[in-house]
Write a protein that holds these residues in place. Structure first.
Motif, PDB file in Angstrom:
ATOM      1  N   MET A   4       0.847  -1.199   0.000  1.00 21.91           N
ATOM      2  CA  MET A   4       0.000   0.000   0.000  1.00 21.91           C
ATOM      3  C   MET A   4       0.879   1.244   0.000  1.00 21.91           C
ATOM      4  O   MET A   4       1.910   1.286   0.673  1.00 21.91           O
ATOM      5  N   SER A   5       0.509   2.261  -0.774  1.00 24.01           N
ATOM      6  CA  SER A   5       1.281   3.494  -0.816  1.00 24.01           C
ATOM      7  C   SER A   5       1.199   4.199   0.524  1.00 24.01           C
ATOM      8  O   SER A   5       0.327   3.918   1.352  1.00 24.01           O
ATOM      9  N   ASP A   6       2.115   5.142   0.742  1.00 24.02           N
ATOM     10  CA  ASP A   6       2.156   5.845   2.016  1.00 24.02           C
ATOM     11  C   ASP A   6       0.933   6.752   2.165  1.00 24.02           C
ATOM     12  O   ASP A   6       0.742   7.694   1.395  1.00 24.02           O
ATOM     13  N   THR A   7       0.108   6.475   3.133  1.00 21.83           N
ATOM     14  CA  THR A   7      -1.113   7.244   3.356  1.00 21.83           C
ATOM     15  C   THR A   7      -1.511   7.121   4.810  1.00 21.83           C
ATOM     16  O   THR A   7      -1.098   6.183   5.509  1.00 21.83           O
ATOM     17  N   LEU A   8      -2.307   8.081   5.268  1.00 15.41           N
ATOM     18  CA  LEU A   8      -2.883   8.021   6.606  1.00 15.41           C
ATOM     19  C   LEU A   8      -4.366   7.678   6.558  1.00 15.41           C
ATOM     20  O   LEU A   8      -5.096   7.892   7.525  1.00 15.41           O
ATOM     21  N   ARG A   9      -4.813   7.115   5.459  1.00 21.86           N
ATOM     22  CA  ARG A   9      -6.208   6.689   5.375  1.00 21.86           C
ATOM     23  C   ARG A   9      -6.507   5.663   6.475  1.00 21.86           C
ATOM     24  O   ARG A   9      -5.625   4.902   6.881  1.00 21.86           O
ATOM     25  N   PRO A  10      -7.734   5.639   6.972  1.00 23.12           N
ATOM     26  CA  PRO A  10      -8.070   4.749   8.084  1.00 23.12           C
ATOM     27  C   PRO A  10      -7.671   3.297   7.868  1.00 23.12           C
ATOM     28  O   PRO A  10      -7.172   2.645   8.795  1.00 23.12           O
ATOM     29  N   GLU A  11      -7.865   2.762   6.654  1.00 23.72           N
ATOM     30  CA  GLU A  11      -7.530   1.356   6.436  1.00 23.72           C
ATOM     31  C   GLU A  11      -6.033   1.102   6.589  1.00 23.72           C
ATOM     32  O   GLU A  11      -5.616   0.026   7.032  1.00 23.72           O
ATOM     33  N   ALA A  12      -5.210   2.102   6.245  1.00 25.69           N
ATOM     34  CA  ALA A  12      -3.764   1.947   6.389  1.00 25.69           C
ATOM     35  C   ALA A  12      -3.348   1.971   7.854  1.00 25.69           C
ATOM     36  O   ALA A  12      -2.493   1.194   8.292  1.00 25.69           O
ATOM     37  N   VAL A  13      -3.938   2.866   8.635  1.00 26.78           N
ATOM     38  CA  VAL A  13      -3.602   2.949  10.059  1.00 26.78           C
ATOM     39  C   VAL A  13      -4.106   1.715  10.798  1.00 26.78           C
ATOM     40  O   VAL A  13      -3.389   1.136  11.634  1.00 26.78           O
ATOM     41  N   ARG A  14      -5.315   1.266  10.495  1.00 29.82           N
ATOM     42  CA  ARG A  14      -5.880   0.099  11.190  1.00 29.82           C
ATOM     43  C   ARG A  14      -5.046  -1.157  10.960  1.00 29.82           C
ATOM     44  O   ARG A  14      -5.025  -2.058  11.810  1.00 29.82           O
ATOM     45  N   GLU A  15      -4.362  -1.234   9.841  1.00 36.77           N
ATOM     46  CA  GLU A  15      -3.514  -2.395   9.549  1.00 36.77           C
ATOM     47  C   GLU A  15      -2.438  -2.588  10.613  1.00 36.77           C
ATOM     48  O   GLU A  15      -1.987  -3.707  10.866  1.00 36.77           O
ATOM     49  N   HIS A  16      -2.046  -1.505  11.270  1.00 38.51           N
ATOM     50  CA  HIS A  16      -0.948  -1.557  12.251  1.00 38.51           C
ATOM     51  C   HIS A  16      -1.408  -1.292  13.675  1.00 38.51           C
ATOM     52  O   HIS A  16      -0.606  -1.395  14.604  1.00 38.51           O
ATOM     53  N   LEU A  17      -2.669  -0.945  13.877  1.00 41.40           N
ATOM     54  CA  LEU A  17      -3.140  -0.458  15.163  1.00 41.40           C
ATOM     55  C   LEU A  17      -3.620  -1.586  16.064  1.00 41.40           C
ATOM     56  O   LEU A  17      -4.450  -2.397  15.665  1.00 41.40           O
ATOM     57  N   HIS A  18      -3.096  -1.602  17.286  1.00 48.97           N
ATOM     58  CA  HIS A  18      -3.508  -2.589  18.285  1.00 48.97           C
ATOM     59  C   HIS A  18      -3.865  -1.854  19.581  1.00 48.97           C
ATOM     60  O   HIS A  18      -3.108  -1.857  20.549  1.00 48.97           O
ATOM     61  N   GLN A  48      12.642   7.398   3.053  1.00 53.01           N
ATOM     62  CA  GLN A  48      11.276   7.758   3.382  1.00 53.01           C
ATOM     63  C   GLN A  48      10.678   6.739   4.342  1.00 53.01           C
ATOM     64  O   GLN A  48      11.020   5.559   4.313  1.00 53.01           O
ATOM     65  N   ILE A  49       9.783   7.215   5.178  1.00 51.77           N
ATOM     66  CA  ILE A  49       9.081   6.331   6.117  1.00 51.77           C
ATOM     67  C   ILE A  49       7.644   6.147   5.658  1.00 51.77           C
ATOM     68  O   ILE A  49       7.126   6.920   4.853  1.00 51.77           O
ATOM     69  N   ARG A  50       7.001   5.112   6.167  1.00 52.80           N
ATOM     70  CA  ARG A  50       5.558   4.954   6.029  1.00 52.80           C
ATOM     71  C   ARG A  50       4.930   5.542   7.288  1.00 52.80           C
ATOM     72  O   ARG A  50       5.266   5.163   8.408  1.00 52.80           O
ATOM     73  N   ARG A  51       4.012   6.450   7.074  1.00 52.24           N
ATOM     74  CA  ARG A  51       3.476   7.208   8.201  1.00 52.24           C
ATOM     75  C   ARG A  51       2.431   6.455   9.016  1.00 52.24           C
ATOM     76  O   ARG A  51       2.287   6.689  10.215  1.00 52.24           O
ATOM     77  N   ALA A  52       1.698   5.548   8.402  1.00 59.54           N
ATOM     78  CA  ALA A  52       0.646   4.833   9.129  1.00 59.54           C
ATOM     79  C   ALA A  52       1.187   4.021  10.308  1.00 59.54           C
ATOM     80  O   ALA A  52       0.614   4.068  11.407  1.00 59.54           O
ATOM     81  N   PRO A  53       2.288   3.255  10.139  1.00 61.97           N
ATOM     82  CA  PRO A  53       2.822   2.534  11.299  1.00 61.97           C
ATOM     83  C   PRO A  53       3.250   3.459  12.433  1.00 61.97           C
ATOM     84  O   PRO A  53       3.101   3.115  13.610  1.00 61.97           O
TER      85      PRO A  53
END
Length: 271
Positions: free
Chosen positions: A1-15, A175-180
């Motif tokens: 997935m491209s670098d994004t802060l969309r909810p689905e991207a954040v939820r992938e890493h959120l616990h 570059q970093i991925r922001r969602a994680p």
């Protein structure tokens, strides 16, 4: 997935149990804090998080602007509905700073530090700003919003910030991925918030905070209306259980400094 802060991207890493379980996202906002306050007034649940790719009117402490070009940063605000008193809410800002620093240390080989009360630094340059705002009556909090802006993939800064600010991209060289990163900050903060809500002080976090407080053991100058025309000079000794900065004068007396509208700097510059 491209670098994004969309909810689905954040939820992938959120616990988390409750923080960020409701995610509100818009690609562009004037300010995540402004939108979060509006949502809070409309009844948004405790733990709701507002995310955006770009802020056009972001603000920092003391009304300073905060630059958030599209896709460059973690720009988010947490909506909280605490059951404690308004005078306890200011300590949440320090907890969020500690959360950001711990998340950066967890994810990257970088020595994140804190400049009291709410700046996160890497290589002695600012990488994160935090702004806490509250809607309250005497004796009752309606909501608290805590805005976080982390310089992720920024490559350029305004001239006045060039020697004072940095980004994870600059420090890491990639570059970093922001969602994680967003998810890691929320996880750290949720855990600390729950313990804080039981104690209503920072006693459980003082050691961790002091360990990464960049000014600890160093001379500092404190300026602001509360400090008088001459200000205060001394050596920073850490924080107390309320998050106030302990500054030891040359005569050995210790002054407790409340964050409020004061500025703390090293004698030779920003830190």
């Amino acid at each position: 997935m491209s670098d994004t802060l969309r909810p689905e991207a954040v939820r992938e890493h959120l616990h988390t149990k409750w923080l960020g379980q409701e995610l509100y996202y818009e690609e562009t906002l004037d300010s995540t804090n402004t939108r979060a306050k509006a949502l809070a007034r409309q009844g948004a649940a405790h733990g709701t998080v507002v995310l955006t790719e770009e802020q056009t009117g972001g603000r920092g402490r003391m009304g300073r602007g905060w630059v958030t070009p599209k896709g460059s940063s973690v720009a988010m605000t947490c909506i909280l509905r605490p059951e404690f008193l308004p005078q306890d809410a200011s300590m949440l800002t320090l907890l969020m700073g500690l959360s950001v620093a711990k998340a950066c240390r967890r994810l990257y080989p970088l020595k994140a530090q804190i400049k009291w009360p709410n700046d996160v630094l890497i290589s002695q340059k600012k990488i994160c700003g935090i702004l806490t705002e509250m809607g309250a009556d005497p004796g009752r909090i309606h909501y608290v919003v805590i805005g976080v802006g982390i310089n992720g993939n920024l490559t350029e800064f305004p001239r006045e910030l060039e020697g004072k600010a940095t980004s994870l991209l600059r420090e890491l060289g990639v570059q970093i991925r922001r969602a994680p990163l967003a998810a890691a900050v929320l996880e750290e903060f949720e855990e600390m918030y729950e313990e804080f809500s039981e104690r209503l002080d920072l006693s459980a976090f003082r050691e961790a905070y002091d360990e990464i407080l960049i000014s600890r053991g160093r001379p500092v100058a404190v300026r602001g209306a509360a400090m008088g025309a001459e200000g205060l000079r001394g050596v920073a000794r850490g924080i107390d259980d309320r998050g106030e900065l302990l500054v030891e004068r040359s005569d050995g007396t210790v002054v407790r400094v409340n964050a409020g509208e004061v500025s703390v700097r090293g004698l030779d510059g920003y830190v």
